[in-house]
Each structure stands twice: as structure tokens, then as C-alpha cells.
Design a protein around this motif. Structure first.
Motif: not given
Length: 279
Positions: A189-192, A221-222, A250-251
Motif C-alpha cells: 500500500n502507498i499513499l500518493l 498535497e492533501d 484522492g480525485l
């Protein structure tokens, strides 16, 4: 283990204090041999990790055993923890935690050890391709369980973008949690926007830290769409699985809507020989 020299009575008193003061057990790291290091108060515990791909019965037994050590009492059979000293490890006083689980308890040696031994033997005789195929299947099932179907990406252009993004992340993000160092055949898992990969267990811990306000991302970035890179006040969750890799981000609403638009052409009804053959 404790960071001071103590006698047996002091060790037991410190252990009792660690349980009594209400300190929350905290996962620290993974040792080179795969064992986990947990901290609670002034004490540190060395516990066996739940191996990737473990069947539900074995995973449950290991978690019951872990919880028993970290709480002092087994929730299944009410056995209490005792300790025996066995010397020092790198100058730190160490004790062996002993819990006399009942024979019918899932965490007892009689029930847990044969399961663990059998799992390791089966995994040792399984080909690498089959192990990774099973890990990919487990990743898919977990993502489908966590993400509602309406959030699944169906647009092939977004899938292509995701694969390019995955290649980029694998090239630049070499940091990973200890569990992935020990066994890479599991979910990544990675958080973009971040640079570290996590197994499922460590990803849950990371999520708890984010909820507490300890996000590894900057404020900008968040709130930046991971596809079009525009800053928005609200983003919709992105979960993109490619094999054993899961990208979380997130999109913006526009990109989210486009990502769920199917690009497959509708099938045309076929007339002719097959239709006549069904008469």
C-alpha cells in the motif's frame, strides 16, 4: 524487556505497572527475523508476526496470543501472564513471557504450533508464482471489500495512467515497512504523495496516525487531485489496485466521475446461424 538492571521481583512489578497504568501498546518495528517489537510503558515485547497469507484460523490464534501478552490476560481462556528471566540481550534485562493457555484455547501451543508449522511447510513447498498469485487474489478481495463497487476505476485510460504512476512510485519509493522487507509476497500500500510502502497491517496503523492528524503529506498535497493536480476543497477517495500493489489517493469530482466511466464498447447482438440454431 526493560532498559534497567532489575531483580525478578522488580521485573514483575514493572510488568504489572505497564499493564496497570493504561498505556496503549504501540507497534515499534519488525526485527530481521520477522518478529515484531511492541512497546508499552517502560516495557518492550518481542512477538511473532502474523505471516502473510496465513489462513484465518492461524491468524486468529496468533492475534489472540499477541493480545494476551499485551493485555496480560487471554480473552479466550482467561489465562494470566507470568514471566521468567533468562538474562540480558545487548545489555537489556530480558524475560520470557509465559501464558498457560488452556488446551482448547486457540492460542495454546497444542493448537497454534501445529498450524504454524504446517503453514510454513506448505508455503515452503509452493512455487513463487503461486505464492504471488495467491497474494494478488487476496489483495483483490481485500480491495473489493474495502472499496464499494461504485468507487472502482473502470476507465482504461485511468488504468493506464495508474500503471505509469505505479512504475514511477516503484522507481522512486524504495522505503518500505519491515514486514515487506521480510516477505514481499503480500499487499503493498502507498499513499500518493508519500514515498513509503506499507503492508496491510502497517497501513492500518498509518491510517490511525492520519486520523490523529499526523499526515505525512503537506496541506496543499492533501487537497491536490492526484490525476489532474488541481487543488480542490474536497476530494473523493481513489483506490487503484494493480496486482499486489494498491495506490491510495484522492480525485476531484470531475476526475472521479471520468474514472468510473467505462470505455468498453457495448456488445452487439448477433443474429444469424447461432440464433437460428436455438429455434
Amino acid at each position: 524487556m526493560w532498559d534497567t538492571d532489575m531483580g525478578m521481583s522488580e521485573l514483575k512489578a514493572a510488568l504489572a505497572e505497564a499493564y496497570a497504568n493504561g498505556s496503549e501498546p504501540k507497534f515499534i518495528s519488525v526485527a530481521d527475523n520477522g518478529d515484531e517489537l511492541w512497546g508499552m510503558g517502560s516495557a518492550m515485547f518481542v512477538l511473532p508476526a502474523v505471516p502473510a497469507g496465513a489462513p484465518p484460523e492461524l491468524e486468529y490464534a496468533l492475534r489472540v496470543r499477541r493480545d494476551a501478552v499485551l493485555s496480560g490476560t487471554c480473552e479466550e481462556c482467561n489465562a494470566s501472564l507470568d514471566a521468567n528471566p533468562f538474562g540480558q540481550l545487548e545489555g537489556v534485562e530480558a524475560v520470557a513471557a509465559i501464558i498457560a493457555h488452556r488446551r482448547n484455547c486457540p492460542a495454546s501451543d497444542e493448537n497454534l504450533l501445529p498450524q504454524l508449522r504446517g503453514f510454513r511447510e506448505r508455503r515452503g513447498s509452493t512455487s513463487a508464482d503461486d505464492i504471488y498469485a495467491a497474494a494478488s487474489k487476496a489483495t483483490r478481495l481485500r480491495v473489493e471489500e474495502k472499496a464499494p463497487s461504485r468507487r472502482m476505476i473502470r476507465n482504461r485510460k485511468f488504468e493506464t495512467w495508474g500503471r505509469r504512476l505505479l512504475d514511477q512510485k516503484l522507481a522512486e519509493s524504495t522505503a518500505k515497512c519491515g514486514h515487506l522487507h521480510v516477505d514481499s509476497a503480500q499487499t503493498w500500500n502507498i499513499l500518493l504523495g508519500d514515498t513509503r510502502w506499507w503492508c496491510n497491517q502497517c497501513w492500518e496503523y498509518q491510517g490511525q496516525e492520519i486520523v490523529r492528524g499526523n499526515s505525512p503529506l503537506s496541506i496543499q498535497e492533501d487537497f491536490t487531485c492526484d490525476h489532474c493536480r488541481t487543488v480542490k476543497n474536497e476530494l473523493e477517495p481513489l483506490i487503484l489496485r494493480i496486482g499486489t500493489f494498491v495506490l491510495h489517493g484522492g480525485l476531484c469530482r470531475t476526475c472521479s466521475k471520468r474514472s468510473m466511466e467505462t470505455t468498453e464498447k457495448p456488445r452487439r447482438k448477433r443474429n444469424g446461424a447461432k440464433r437460428r440454431g436455438r429455434r
